[in-house]
Enzyme design. Structure first.
Site, PDB file in Angstrom:
ATOM      1  N   HIS A 244      -5.868   1.811  -4.261  1.00 43.38           N
ATOM      2  CA  HIS A 244      -4.965   1.288  -3.238  1.00 43.38           C
ATOM      3  C   HIS A 244      -4.549  -0.142  -3.578  1.00 43.38           C
ATOM      4  CE1 HIS A 244      -7.960  -1.109  -0.518  1.00 43.38           C
ATOM      5  NE2 HIS A 244      -8.441  -1.060  -1.736  1.00 43.38           N
TER       6      HIS A 244
ATOM      7  N   HIS B 255      -2.612   1.457   6.880  1.00 43.71           N
ATOM      8  CA  HIS B 255      -2.972   1.325   5.463  1.00 43.71           C
ATOM      9  C   HIS B 255      -3.155   2.710   4.855  1.00 43.71           C
ATOM     10  CE1 HIS B 255      -4.266  -0.906   1.942  1.00 43.71           C
ATOM     11  NE2 HIS B 255      -5.225  -0.019   1.776  1.00 43.71           N
TER      12      HIS B 255
ATOM     13  N   CYS C 143       0.815  -1.221   0.000  1.00 44.92           N
ATOM     14  CA  CYS C 143       0.000   0.000   0.000  1.00 44.92           C
ATOM     15  C   CYS C 143       0.846   1.267   0.000  1.00 44.92           C
ATOM     16  CB  CYS C 143      -0.975  -0.011   1.180  1.00 44.92           C
ATOM     17  SG  CYS C 143      -0.226   0.135   2.812  1.00 44.92           S
TER      18      CYS C 143
END
Length: 348
Positions: free
Chosen positions: A323, A311, A263
Site C-alpha cells: 500500500h 484507505h 493509496c
C-alpha cells in the site's frame, strides 16, 4: 494517508488505542486550561504527538479521497461541456449552410416572381417545357419546406444545447469549488502534521516512520520472495507484480503514477496494468468487485480500512499487503492487522 502503524504496546492498532491517545491529548489540554494548573508542562509527550499526527494524516486521507472523487466529477463535467459545445458548433455550421441555401432559393424566387404563371406561360416559346419546369419547381418547393422545418428544428436544438451547456458549466464550477475546499483541508492538515513532527527528536521521528512498516519493517519488502505469491488468476498476478514494482515510490496525495501514488491511485494503477479499470476512490473501489470475507483473502484482493473506507491496499498473501501509506512513507509491504479492517473486494 493516515498514519498506518502499530502501537508499540500490542500488535493491533484498534480504534480503542487511538481513542485512548486522543483522550490523553484532550486531557492534557484541559488540565493546562484549569485554574492552578499553569505549572503543568504544555509540551506533549512523543506518544501524544504521534497520536495527533496519526489523526491528522487520517483526516487528510479522508479529504484526499473526497478530492479524488471531486476531481473525477469535475473532469466528467468538463468533458460534457466540451461535447455539448462541439455538437452546438457542428449544428451551427449545418444551420448556416441550410440558411445560405434557402437564401439563394428565396432570392431566385423573388427575381422570377414578378410575372404570374399565366403570363410566363404566354411568353414561353415552348409551353410544354414551361409546364414541366413549373411542376419541377413545385417539387423543389416541397423539398424547401422540409428544409425550412429542419432549420427550425436545428435552431431549437442549438438553443437546448446552449441551455444544457450552461447547466454543465454551473456544475463544473461547483466541482472546482469542491476541489479547492478539499485541497485547502489537505494542505492545512499536512502542514500541522509536519509542524508536530518537527517537535520530536530525530530519533523519535525515525521510530515513528519505521513503525509504519510493521514488525518486519523494510526487511519484509526485501526478503519476501515474489515467486511465493500464488494469485488466483493471471490478472490478479499481474496486479500484484505491478504493486511489487512500485515498492519504494513516494506517496503523493492525488497521484496515480507512474512516479508516485496515493493509496487508491496505486490500486487503480495496479489493476489497470492487468487490463481492469477501477474507479478512482476507495469508497467506489470497494464496490468494484464482489466482497470476500477476511478468512478467504487471496493475492490481488483489495483490502479496505477504517469505518469511512478511507484507505486501501493490495493483498499479497500471508496477512500482508502492498500500500501507499502516507506522506513521507513510500509504497511498502505492511501487515493488514496494522489498521482497522473494513472489508475486502475481489476484482477478477
Amino acid at each position: 494517508m493516515a498514519a498506518h502503524r502499530k502501537p508499540r504496546q500490542r500488535p493491533y492498532t484498534g480504534t480503542a488505542a487511538r481513542t485512548a491517545a486522543a483522550l490523553a491529548i484532550t486531557g492534557a489540554a484541559t488540565a493546562a486550561a484549569l485554574p492552578g494548573s499553569a505549572h503543568a508542562d504544555p509540551r506533549r509527550t512523543p506518544a501524544q504527538v504521534e497520536a495527533e499526527v496519526d489523526r491528522l494524516y487520517h483526516d487528510a486521507e479522508v479529504a484526499t479521497e473526497r478530492y479524488n472523487g471531486a476531481k473525477e466529477r469535475a473532469a466528467a463535467a468538463a468533458e460534457a461541456v466540451d461535447n455539448l459545445r462541439d455538437e452546438a458548433a457542428r449544428r451551427t455550421e449545418r444551420l448556416n449552410a441550410a440558411r445560405d441555401s434557402l437564401g439563394t432559393f428565396a432570392a431566385a424566387q423573388y427575381r422570377s416572381g414578378g410575372l404570374s404563371p399565366t403570363v410566363q406561360l404566354a411568353f414561353s416559346s415552348d409551353p410544354d417545357q414551361y409546364l414541366e419546369r413549373a411542376s419541377f419547381v413545385d417539387r423543389i418547393g416541397d423539398r424547401r419546406a422540409v428544409e425550412v422545418d429542419a432549420v427550425e428544428r436545428q435552431v431549437a436544438r442549438i438553443a437546448q444545447l446552449r441551455a444544457e451547456s450552461g447547466k454543465k458549466l454551473a456544475a463544473l464550477a461547483a466541482r472546482q469549488a469542491e476541489l479547492k475546499k478539499h485541497k485547502a483541508s489537505i494542505t492545512a492538515k499536512l502542514a500541522e502534521a509536519r509542524r508536530l513532527l518537527a517537535t520530536l527528536t530525530p530519533a523519535e521521528r525515525t521510530a515513528y516512520a519505521d513503525a509504519d512498516a510493521g514488525p518486519a519493517g523494510s526487511r519484509a519488502d526485501r526478503d519476501m520472495p515474489r515467486g511465493s505469491v500464488q494469485a488466483p488468476s493471471a490478472r490478479a498476478a499481474a496486479a500484484v507484480a505491478f504493486a511489487y514494482g512500485a515498492l519504494g515510490k513516494p506517496y503523493v496525495w492525488g497521484a496515480t503514477g507512474p512516479s508516485s501514488y496515493d493509496c487508491s491511485g496505486l490500486t487503480q494503477a495496479a489493476w489497470r496494468s492487468a487490463g481492469v479499470s477501477l474507479p478512482r476512490t476507495t469508497y467506489t473501489q470497494i464496490n468494484a468487485g464482489h466482497r470476500v470475507p477476511r478468512s478467504e483473502l487471496a493475492p490481488g484482493d483489495l483490502v479496505f480500512f477504517f469505518s469511512g473506507i478511507s484507505h486501501v491496499g493490495l493483498y499479497i498473501g500471508n496477512g500482508q499487503m502492498i500500500h501507499a501509506p502516507r506522506p513521507g512513507a513510500p509504497v511498502r509491504i505492511a501487515p493488514i492487522d496494522q489498521m482497522p479492517f473494513a472489508g475486502a473486494t475481489r476484482v477478477a
